[in-house]
Write an enzyme that holds these catalytic residues in place. Structure first.
Site, PDB file in Angstrom:
ATOM      1  N   GLU A  60      26.251 -26.298  -6.641  1.00 57.44           N
ATOM      2  CA  GLU A  60      27.410 -27.161  -6.874  1.00 57.44           C
ATOM      3  C   GLU A  60      28.191 -26.824  -8.151  1.00 57.44           C
ATOM      4  O   GLU A  60      29.277 -27.357  -8.361  1.00 57.44           O
ATOM      5  CB  GLU A  60      27.020 -28.644  -6.838  1.00 57.44           C
ATOM      6  CG  GLU A  60      26.096 -29.113  -7.935  1.00 57.44           C
ATOM      7  CD  GLU A  60      24.641 -29.092  -7.521  1.00 57.44           C
ATOM      8  OE1 GLU A  60      24.285 -28.304  -6.631  1.00 57.44           O
ATOM      9  OE2 GLU A  60      23.842 -29.861  -8.107  1.00 57.44           O
ATOM     10  N   ASN A  61      27.647 -25.943  -8.982  1.00 66.30           N
ATOM     11  CA  ASN A  61      28.444 -25.522 -10.138  1.00 66.30           C
ATOM     12  C   ASN A  61      29.495 -24.473  -9.767  1.00 66.30           C
ATOM     13  O   ASN A  61      30.222 -23.997 -10.642  1.00 66.30           O
ATOM     14  CB  ASN A  61      27.539 -25.007 -11.261  1.00 66.30           C
ATOM     15  CG  ASN A  61      26.614 -23.899 -10.809  1.00 66.30           C
ATOM     16  OD1 ASN A  61      26.063 -23.948  -9.723  1.00 66.30           O
ATOM     17  ND2 ASN A  61      26.454 -22.889 -11.629  1.00 66.30           N
TER      18      ASN A  61
END
Lengths: 268, 220
Positions: free
Chosen positions: B47-48
Site C-alpha cells: 500500500e505504500n
C-alpha cells in the site's frame, strides 16, 4: 520569472520568515513513508529555522534521530496528523506526557484528504473507518458503493430524499453502506522529496519514494522540493513528469543519506 | 493437532487464485507469499505504492527507495508499477484488490475486526488497515485462536476498538477455518484441524458459530 533554484536547503529557507511563510503555529506537510522518500535536508532546515508549535501532516514521525524525529527532539511539533507512528521513542514519551497531540487518520483517508485539499475538494465520503472511533463526531450517510450502482450512480438517494425517484439499485447484490464525511487538508508549507526536478519545478519521483509526495506538492501555499538531480528546463520528458512544475516554489539539489529502516535480503 | 503458523499461512494460500491482486498484512500474513502454488500468477500489492512486489533483494540489490508497507527492503517483479499513496488507496478503496490477508487481536461473531489498538497501551496508529478492510473485495484473517492465557480472540463482541465493522469474510486459526455467511450473520465452521474436536474448539471460542454439514479436516 525569478529562479526557483536555491543552492541548498538553508538558502531556500533564509527569507521565509520575513516573507511570512514561516511562523509559529503553522501547518507543514512532510512527504515520505517511514524514512523512504523524506525530504531529509528540508527537515533539517525547518528545524534550524526555529519555528515552533508546528502541526505536522506526515504519514509517520520518523525515528528518534532522523526525519521528523529531529523536530520532536527539539519540541518544535505540537501536533501530528499521521497514520502510524510506531518507531519513535521520543514521540511516545512526549505523547504520554501530554506535550504532543496526535490525530490518527487511516492511511488512505490521510492520502485522500491531502489529494482532495490540493484539488479544491473541501470534503468527501469514504467507507473507511465507518463504525469505528474514526467516525466519531463526523457526519455519515448511506450510499451504494459506486460499482454496485452503475445505473443510478447514487443520484436516486437525493431524489428519494425529495420524495421522488425509485430507491432501486442496479442489482440484488447492491447494499447501501455507511460512509463518513472526511475533510480536505491544506498546509502553509509542504516539503517534498523528488528524484529529479527541472528548473521550472517539474518533478519525477523514484520507486516507492513517491508515496505521499505528489499529493502534498499540490496541497500547500508554499512548496519546496529537494531532488537528487536537477535538470534544465526542456531536459525532462514531459510524458514522464509526475508533478507539474507550477506546484513547486523552490527547488534544492541535495544528496540524501536515504537511511533504511529494515534491511531485509534474500538468502544467497 | 493444531496447525503451525506456517501451516496457517499455507491454508490461507489455498484461497489464492490465478491472476489475483493481493495485499498481505505485516507479520504472519507475509508468509503466505511463500506458499503461492507453482504456476499460479499472483500480484502482490504494497500500500505504500507498489503493485508487483517481488522477494527480498540480494545484498547488492538493496535499494532504500524500494520498500514494502512493513518498511522492509524488497524488489519489484517484471511488470510491476509504482504509484502514489492516493493512487494506492484508490485501488484499495475502489475495490480493485481481490484479497487481503491480515492479522487480528479480535474477530467478533458478526465479522467485526479489531487489530489496531489496545486501550492503555501506546497507540501506534491504524496505518492502512481500516482502508483495506473497508475496500478490498475479500478479507481473510489469520490469527492464533486465543491470546496469552487462553483468552478467546474469536468473541461475541470485540472489546477492543474496531478496525472495521462486519468486514471479515474468512477466519483461519491453528484450530479451524470459518467462513462468514452474510445471510445468517454468523461464521460457519468449515474445516477443523486434525484431531481437534468441536467441543475442544468451542472451549477456546467465545463466539457463536454455525457448523457446516460437510465439515472437513483442514487440508493443506
Amino acid at each position: 520569472m525569478a529562479t526557483k533554484l536555491f543552492p541548498d536547503a538553508s538558502a531556500a529557507f533564509s527569507d521565509l520568515r520575513e516573507r511570512g511563510v514561516l511562523r509559529d503555529g503553522m501547518t507543514v506537510m512532510v512527504g515520505g513513508f517511514g524514512l523512504c522518500g523524506i525530504p531529509e535536508h528540508l527537515i533539517l532546515a525547518l528545524r534550524d529555522s526555529g519555528v515552533k508549535q508546528l502541526t505536522c501532516i506526515s504519514n509517520n514521525a520518523g525515528v528518534d534521530d532522523f526525519g521528523l524525529g529531529l523536530l520532536l527532539r527539539t519540541r518544535q511539533i505540537a501536533k501530528m496528523i499521521s497514520s502510524y507512528v510506531g518507531e519513535n521513542a521520543t514521540f511516545e514519551k512526549q505523547y504520554l506526557a501530554g506535550e504532543l497531540e496526535i490525530e490518527f487518520n487511516p492511511q488512505g483517508t490521510l492520502a485522500e484528504r491531502i489529494r482532495a485539499g490540493g484539488a479544491g475538494i473541501p470534503a468527501f465520503y469514504t467507507a473507511t473507518g465507518a463504525g469505528t472511533v474514526v467516525a466519531e463526531g463526523k457526519e455519515s450517510r448511506s450510499f451504494f458503493r459506486p460499482g454496485d450502482d452503475t445505473r443510478f450512480q447514487n443520484r436516486h438517494l437525493a431524489a428519494a430524499r425529495l420524495g421522488g425517484g425509485p430507491p432501486a439499485s442496479q442489482g440484488p447484490s447492491a447494499v447501501a453502506r455507511e460512509y463518513i464525511l472526511e475533510t480536505g487538508l491544506f498546509a502553509d508549507l509542504a516539503l517534498i522529496k523528488a528524484h529529479m526536478a527541472d528548473a521550472f519545478g517539474n518533478l519525477v519521483y523514484r520507486k516507492t519514494a513517491r508515496n505521499f509526495n505528489p499529493m502534498m506538492a499540490t496541497a500547500a501555499s508554499f512548496v519546496i522540493a529537494e531532488a537528487d538531480q536537477v535538470l534544465g528546463v526542456g531536459e525532462m520528458d514531459p510524458e514522464a513528469v509526475h508533478t507539474p512544475g507550477n506546484y513547486i516554489d523552490r527547488i534544492v539539489r541535495t544528496t540524501c543519506e536515504k537511511r533504511i529502516e529494515q534491511r531485509t535480503v534474500s538468502k544467497p | 493437532m493444531p496447525l503451525t503458523r506456517d501451516q496457517i499461512t499455507q491454508r490461507a494460500a489455498r484461497e489464492l487464485q490465478d491472476g489475483f491482486i493481493v495485499n498481505l498484512g505485516i507479520g504472519m500474513p507475509t508468509l503466505v507469499a511463500n506458499h503461492v502454488p507453482a504456476g499460479m500468477d499472483v500480484w502482490l500489492q504494497s500500500e505504500n505504492g507498489l503493485l508487483g512486489m517481488g522477494p527480498f533483494p540480494s545484498e547488492d540489490a538493496v535499494d532504500a527507495e524500494l520498500i514494502n508497507a512493513g518498511k522492509q527492503t524488497i524488489t519489484a517483479r517484471p511488470g510491476a508499477s509504482f504509484f502514489s499513496s492516493s493512487d494506492s488507496f484508490a485501488m484499495i478503496r475502489g475495490g480493485h484488490i481481490d484479497l487481503c490477508i491480515l492479522g487480528a487481536m479480535q474477530v467478533s461473531q458478526d465479522a467485526d475486526l479489531a487489530n489496531w489498538m489496545v486501550p492503555g497501551k501506546m497507540v501506534k496508529g491504524m496505518g492502512g488497515a481500516m482502508d483495506l478492510v473497508a475496500g478490498v473485495k475479500r478479507v481473510i484473517v489469520t490469527m492464533e485462536h486465543t491470546a496469552k492465557g487462553g483468552v478467546p480472540k474469536f468473541v461475541r463482541q470485540c472489546s477492543l476498538p474496531l478496525t472495521g465493522r462486519r468486514c471479515v469474510h474468512m477466519l483461519i486459526t491453528e484450530l479451524a477455518v470459518f467462513e462468514f455467511i452474510e445471510a445468517r450473520g454468523r461464521f460457519e465452521l468449515r474445516e477443523i484441524a486434525p484431531d481437534v474436536t468441536i467441543e475442544e474448539l468451542r472451549k477456546q471460542t467465545e463466539a457463536e458459530f454455525l457448523v457446516a454439514p460437510d465439515l472437513a479436516t483442514v487440508s493443506l
